[in-house]
Scaffold this motif. Sequence first.
Motif, PDB file in Angstrom:
ATOM      1  N   ALA A  40       0.827  -1.206   0.000  1.00 63.04           N
ATOM      2  CA  ALA A  40       0.000   0.000   0.000  1.00 63.04           C
ATOM      3  C   ALA A  40       0.863   1.258   0.000  1.00 63.04           C
ATOM      4  O   ALA A  40       0.520   2.255  -0.651  1.00 63.04           O
ATOM      5  CB  ALA A  40      -0.926   0.002   1.215  1.00 63.04           C
ATOM      6  N   ALA A  41       1.988   1.228   0.724  1.00 65.82           N
ATOM      7  CA  ALA A  41       2.870   2.395   0.772  1.00 65.82           C
ATOM      8  C   ALA A  41       3.472   2.685  -0.603  1.00 65.82           C
ATOM      9  O   ALA A  41       3.542   3.847  -1.038  1.00 65.82           O
ATOM     10  CB  ALA A  41       3.987   2.169   1.796  1.00 65.82           C
ATOM     11  N   LEU A  42       3.909   1.632  -1.299  1.00 67.84           N
ATOM     12  CA  LEU A  42       4.452   1.821  -2.639  1.00 67.84           C
ATOM     13  C   LEU A  42       3.394   2.425  -3.563  1.00 67.84           C
ATOM     14  O   LEU A  42       3.661   3.344  -4.345  1.00 67.84           O
ATOM     15  CB  LEU A  42       4.922   0.475  -3.207  1.00 67.84           C
ATOM     16  CG  LEU A  42       6.136  -0.166  -2.520  1.00 67.84           C
ATOM     17  CD1 LEU A  42       6.381  -1.561  -3.087  1.00 67.84           C
ATOM     18  CD2 LEU A  42       7.376   0.694  -2.700  1.00 67.84           C
ATOM     19  N   THR A  43       2.176   1.878  -3.456  1.00 64.31           N
ATOM     20  CA  THR A  43       1.107   2.366  -4.318  1.00 64.31           C
ATOM     21  C   THR A  43       0.685   3.772  -3.928  1.00 64.31           C
ATOM     22  O   THR A  43       0.307   4.580  -4.792  1.00 64.31           O
ATOM     23  CB  THR A  43      -0.099   1.408  -4.248  1.00 64.31           C
ATOM     24  OG1 THR A  43       0.348   0.072  -4.424  1.00 64.31           O
ATOM     25  CG2 THR A  43      -1.111   1.741  -5.329  1.00 64.31           C
ATOM     26  N   ALA A  44       0.732   4.093  -2.624  1.00 59.37           N
ATOM     27  CA  ALA A  44       0.365   5.434  -2.173  1.00 59.37           C
ATOM     28  C   ALA A  44       1.251   6.483  -2.819  1.00 59.37           C
ATOM     29  O   ALA A  44       0.782   7.574  -3.194  1.00 59.37           O
ATOM     30  CB  ALA A  44       0.459   5.519  -0.652  1.00 59.37           C
ATOM     31  N   LEU A  45       2.534   6.174  -2.964  1.00 57.82           N
ATOM     32  CA  LEU A  45       3.448   7.104  -3.628  1.00 57.82           C
ATOM     33  C   LEU A  45       3.036   7.327  -5.088  1.00 57.82           C
ATOM     34  O   LEU A  45       3.070   8.447  -5.600  1.00 57.82           O
ATOM     35  CB  LEU A  45       4.880   6.575  -3.557  1.00 57.82           C
ATOM     36  CG  LEU A  45       5.497   6.497  -2.159  1.00 57.82           C
ATOM     37  CD1 LEU A  45       6.850   5.777  -2.218  1.00 57.82           C
ATOM     38  CD2 LEU A  45       5.680   7.891  -1.568  1.00 57.82           C
ATOM     39  N   CYS A  46       2.625   6.223  -5.747  1.00 62.28           N
ATOM     40  CA  CYS A  46       2.185   6.337  -7.141  1.00 62.28           C
ATOM     41  C   CYS A  46       0.885   7.127  -7.236  1.00 62.28           C
ATOM     42  O   CYS A  46       0.708   7.958  -8.142  1.00 62.28           O
ATOM     43  CB  CYS A  46       2.010   4.942  -7.748  1.00 62.28           C
ATOM     44  SG  CYS A  46       3.552   4.000  -7.861  1.00 62.28           S
ATOM     45  N   TYR A  47      -0.043   6.880  -6.301  1.00 70.85           N
ATOM     46  CA  TYR A  47      -1.283   7.648  -6.273  1.00 70.85           C
ATOM     47  C   TYR A  47      -1.000   9.130  -6.047  1.00 70.85           C
ATOM     48  O   TYR A  47      -1.665   9.996  -6.631  1.00 70.85           O
ATOM     49  CB  TYR A  47      -2.210   7.130  -5.161  1.00 70.85           C
ATOM     50  CG  TYR A  47      -3.259   6.177  -5.644  1.00 70.85           C
ATOM     51  CD1 TYR A  47      -4.466   6.628  -6.161  1.00 70.85           C
ATOM     52  CD2 TYR A  47      -3.056   4.805  -5.577  1.00 70.85           C
ATOM     53  CE1 TYR A  47      -5.435   5.756  -6.600  1.00 70.85           C
ATOM     54  CE2 TYR A  47      -4.011   3.909  -6.014  1.00 70.85           C
ATOM     55  CZ  TYR A  47      -5.203   4.391  -6.530  1.00 70.85           C
ATOM     56  OH  TYR A  47      -6.159   3.510  -6.969  1.00 70.85           O
ATOM     57  N   ALA A  48      -0.043   9.415  -5.185  1.00 72.84           N
ATOM     58  CA  ALA A  48       0.284  10.807  -4.894  1.00 72.84           C
ATOM     59  C   ALA A  48       0.724  11.533  -6.161  1.00 72.84           C
ATOM     60  O   ALA A  48       0.320  12.673  -6.417  1.00 72.84           O
ATOM     61  CB  ALA A  48       1.374  10.878  -3.824  1.00 72.84           C
ATOM     62  N   GLU A  49       1.560  10.879  -6.985  1.00 73.28           N
ATOM     63  CA  GLU A  49       2.017  11.516  -8.217  1.00 73.28           C
ATOM     64  C   GLU A  49       0.878  11.654  -9.226  1.00 73.28           C
ATOM     65  O   GLU A  49       0.679  12.726  -9.813  1.00 73.28           O
ATOM     66  CB  GLU A  49       3.157  10.718  -8.848  1.00 73.28           C
ATOM     67  CG  GLU A  49       3.624  11.309 -10.169  1.00 73.28           C
ATOM     68  CD  GLU A  49       4.955  10.762 -10.657  1.00 73.28           C
ATOM     69  OE1 GLU A  49       5.165  10.742 -11.879  1.00 73.28           O
ATOM     70  OE2 GLU A  49       5.790  10.361  -9.815  1.00 73.28           O
ATOM     71  N   MET A  50       0.100  10.586  -9.428  1.00 79.42           N
ATOM     72  CA  MET A  50      -0.968  10.624 -10.420  1.00 79.42           C
ATOM     73  C   MET A  50      -2.054  11.637 -10.043  1.00 79.42           C
ATOM     74  O   MET A  50      -2.559  12.360 -10.890  1.00 79.42           O
ATOM     75  CB  MET A  50      -1.580   9.235 -10.586  1.00 79.42           C
ATOM     76  CG  MET A  50      -0.671   8.237 -11.263  1.00 79.42           C
ATOM     77  SD  MET A  50      -0.327   8.634 -12.992  1.00 79.42           S
ATOM     78  CE  MET A  50      -1.861   8.164 -13.759  1.00 79.42           C
ATOM     79  N   SER A  51      -2.420  11.661  -8.761  1.00 75.15           N
ATOM     80  CA  SER A  51      -3.488  12.574  -8.335  1.00 75.15           C
ATOM     81  C   SER A  51      -3.057  14.031  -8.440  1.00 75.15           C
ATOM     82  O   SER A  51      -3.884  14.914  -8.674  1.00 75.15           O
ATOM     83  CB  SER A  51      -3.923  12.255  -6.907  1.00 75.15           C
ATOM     84  OG  SER A  51      -2.867  12.485  -5.981  1.00 75.15           O
TER      85      SER A  51
END
Length: 491
Positions: free
Chosen positions: A80-91
């Motif tokens: 989830a932490a790895l994906t949260a970083l990706c979500y942060a950039e995309m959002s």
Amino acid sequence: MNTEPSLGQRLLRRKPIEQFLAESRSREGDGLRRNISLFQLTMFGVGATIGTGIFFVLAEQVPVAGPAVLVSFLIAGFAAALTALCYAEMSSMIPVAGSSYSYAYATLGEGLAFLVAACLVMEYGVSAAAVAVGWSEYLHNLLLITTGLELPRALLHAPLVAEGYSLHFGGDGLINLPAAVLVFLCCILLMRGSKESARANAIMVIVKLGVLALFIALAMTAYDGQNLTPFAPHGFAGISAAAGSIFFTFVGLDAVSTAGEEVENPRRNLPRAILMALVIVLTFYLLVALFALGAQPQFMFEGQEAGLAVILQNVTGSAIPSVILSAGAVISVFSVTLVVLYGQTRVLFAMSRDGMLPKIFSRVNPRTKAPAANTVIVATAVAAIAAFMPSAVLWDLTSMGTLIAFTVVSAGVIILRYRRPDAPRGFTVPLFPLLPILSIVSCLYLISSLSSIVFKLTAVWAVLAALLYVTYSSRNSALERGDQAGMDPAE
């Protein structure tokens, strides 16, 4: 002379980022309203996450992994932490409604975006239903402790059960009535508007964190390290299986990004809210799980309804802490259902605005600026699922939808770094491309650990989604109707 695009062209056409942003700006007067603050958005993430699992999931997963469920939480949290970083950039790049669906539309094409949207609809709808089922357990426990009133089992449990590879009738209930009632209560609040919903959610989340802090403090007094042995009675297979199921408890991270068109200063606040919510959630998950495991032998978790409240009653010998925890759960789990339902309505809103679904889903009440008809339709469907489906299947289905969406977001980050390196970003994933690749690998690993029945149900859902896309959505898409700028594969 315009020629009709082929199915392949429809599947691969993309909607430019600039078009997403322009549409969002052009509808600010008559569409969704930007009135959610950073604090409220962070509480959206925490509210959709804490409660989705920790109030209920230990009773399901401790029998699977033993005390090593702590490792399962860490594995799921790492992914989830790895994906949260990706979500942060995309959002921060595409701050609009629709979350993973919108990101996939900008990066991978209309066909895959529609499939991701189908997974999001499954993720949010099923998650809301699963939480509502758990809420009814705490409500019943609260009534039993405070009034001695015991509701009939026929009104507390679903008639369907899951065994092996199939669902069939044979449960000990007729309908989970409290779960259905909760969904419609959330529906009423959501129809009042996002600002009111965000304010109510923030209050409920603060109550929830206070209640969990009370649990940690009291359970700590009964901590016995011997209860953590044997630590991994079912080996790594049990840890892996539990991690795949537990991952659904991180659905709130995606829920934050669905508010892209209703948050103030989205390029700054969306990534901050996602990362802040993750830190708060993971800290509370690990502390609650650790002290719950230390407070009672692992065999007691199996089949334990309203488990945290029961643990407190056993630890203190008094009903008062249990009453407080059950009351807090009844109040705060309301916030989980509220935010998850909110997320689903915003995904459907974005799809409808793109022509993928009928316009009723993007019709906004002129006074509240809420998609009222959309909300009623979603609530009706979710209430039916909560009333008649068993919770164990619901949790795993939520994990599948979440993991697919997370995988697509991580892939989207990689694609846009190479395709659109110049696009404005409020946040960038560090150690690129290593972390997005690790995120994808982690999600695929967790998907592989889910049960066979989940793959079967997901396959059926995907086939139905593909039929809808081919027969309706691809032919009614906004890009199909004449916005050919979005069909350029090179953007």
